[in-house]
Write a protein that holds these residues in place. Structure first.
Motif, PDB file in Angstrom:
ATOM      1  N   SER A 176       0.873  -1.188   0.000  1.00 59.28           N
ATOM      2  CA  SER A 176       0.000   0.000   0.000  1.00 59.28           C
ATOM      3  C   SER A 176       0.905   1.231   0.000  1.00 59.28           C
ATOM      4  N   GLY A 177       0.316   2.373  -0.261  1.00 62.81           N
ATOM      5  CA  GLY A 177       1.089   3.616  -0.278  1.00 62.81           C
ATOM      6  C   GLY A 177       1.804   3.847   1.045  1.00 62.81           C
ATOM      7  N   TYR A 178       1.091   3.580   2.156  1.00 61.41           N
ATOM      8  CA  TYR A 178       1.677   3.792   3.479  1.00 61.41           C
ATOM      9  C   TYR A 178       2.843   2.837   3.719  1.00 61.41           C
ATOM     10  N   GLU A 179       2.637   1.554   3.340  1.00 63.38           N
ATOM     11  CA  GLU A 179       3.702   0.543   3.537  1.00 63.38           C
ATOM     12  C   GLU A 179       4.937   0.901   2.703  1.00 63.38           C
ATOM     13  N   ARG A 180       4.685   1.362   1.517  1.00 59.27           N
ATOM     14  CA  ARG A 180       5.811   1.712   0.648  1.00 59.27           C
ATOM     15  C   ARG A 180       6.586   2.900   1.224  1.00 59.27           C
TER      16      ARG A 180
END
Ligand code: SF4
Length: 239
Positions: free
Chosen positions: A143-147
Motif C-alpha cells: 500500500s502507499g503507506y507501507e511503501r
C-alpha cells in the motif's frame, strides 16, 4: 578457434568474479561500510528475481552443470520462453517473471545456490540491508503507506535507492560486467548479455559456436531458430 576464444572468456569471467569477491570484502572493511547484511546460507529469496549476466559467465556455468541441473535448467528455460511469448514488453516480462517462471533452476531444495562458486557477478553483488522477507516479497503490492515506511527505513548513503540492496557492490559488479562485455566485443565484434538461465541453456545448444563465429547473420538466425530474439531475453551490443 571459437572454442579457444570461449575458453579464454570463461577464464576471464572466473577471474573477474574472484576479483569482485575480494573488492566486496575490502569494501566491508572500510570505515562507514559497517551496515548489516542479511544474506546467508539457506536464504534464496532473491533467487526468484530475474538475473542477468554476461555470456562469458553463462559459459562458465555451462561448463560445470551435471545432468540433473541441466534438466532443471531446460524446464525453466521452457517456462521463460513461454512467458516471453506472452509478454509484449520488458515491463510485463519482469513484473510477471516470478509467478510465471519460479525460482532460479540452480537454487537447491535447501534454498542454497548449487553453483555457488560459479554464480554470476550480479548474484555476488546483490546484498540485502533489510531482512529476507523484503527480497521475496512483491514491493509493487505494498500500500502507499507501507511503501513510504519501507523507503523511509532505507539508508540512502548505503543502498541503491529505492532498493534495499547495497549500492557499492552493485557498482563494482557493473564495472566487471562491462569489462567482460568489452572483452567479448574485442574477440567477436559484438557483446552478449541476457537472462541467466536462458544464456546458460543457449550455450549448450548445437550450433552455438558456429553462430558466434558467423556474426551477424548466423547468430541472428540462431536466435530466431530458438525463438528467443526478444530484447528482454538477450541483449546484443554492437560497438
Ligand atoms: S545462480 Fe545461485 S545465487 Fe544466483 S539466482 Fe541462481 S541460485 Fe541464486
Amino acid at each position: 578457434m571459437t572454442a579457444a576464444i570461449c575458453s579464454a572468456l570463461v577464464d576471464l569471467a572466473r577471474q573477474r568474479q574472484t576479483e569482485l569477491d575480494e573488492r566486496i570484502a575490502a569494501w566491508r572493511q572500510e570505515p562507514g561500510a559497517g551496515v548489516r547484511l542479511w544474506c546467508g546460507p539457506g536464504c534464496g529469496n532473491c533467487c526468484t528475481l530475474t538475473v542477468n549476466c554476461t555470456l562469458a559467465e553463462a559459459l562458465a556455468i555451462r561448463a560445470v552443470l551435471d545432468d540433473p541441473l541441466w534438466d532443471r535448467l531446460t524446464a525453466t528455460t521452457e517456462k521463460i520462453l513461454t512467458h516471453a511469448r506472452q509478454c509484449g514488453d520488458t515491463r510485463a516480462f519482469l513484473s510477471g517473471y516470478r509467478k510465471a517462471v519460479g525460482p532460479c533452476p540452480f537454487l537447491d531444495a535447501r534454498a542454497n545456490c548449487s553453483i555457488y562458486d560459479h554464480r554470476p557477478l550480479a548474484c555476488r553483488a546483490l546484498l540485502a540491508t533489510r531482512p529476507p522477507d523484503w527480497c521475496g516479497g512483491n514491493l509493487a503490492g505494498l500500500s502507499g503507506y507501507e511503501r513510504e515506511a519501507f523507503l523511509a527505513g532505507l539508508d540512502r548513503s548505503v543502498v541503491a535507492f529505492p532498493t534495499h540492496y547495497a549500492a557499492v557492490p552493485r557498482e563494482l559488479a557493473a564495472e566487471s560486467e562491462r569489462g567482460l562485455a568489452l572483452a567479448m566485443i574485442r574477440f567477436f565484434g559484438f557483446g552478449v548479455t541476457g537472462n541467466l538461465p536462458l544464456l546458460v541453456w543457449l550455450g549448450g545448444q548445437d550450433g552455438w559456436e558456429e553462430a558466434l563465429a558467423g556474426w551477424p547473420a548466423q547468430f541472428q538466425q540462431f536466435l530466431n531458430s530458438h525463438n528467443i530474439n526478444h530484447p528482454f531475453l538477450v541483449q546484443i551490443e554492437i560497438p
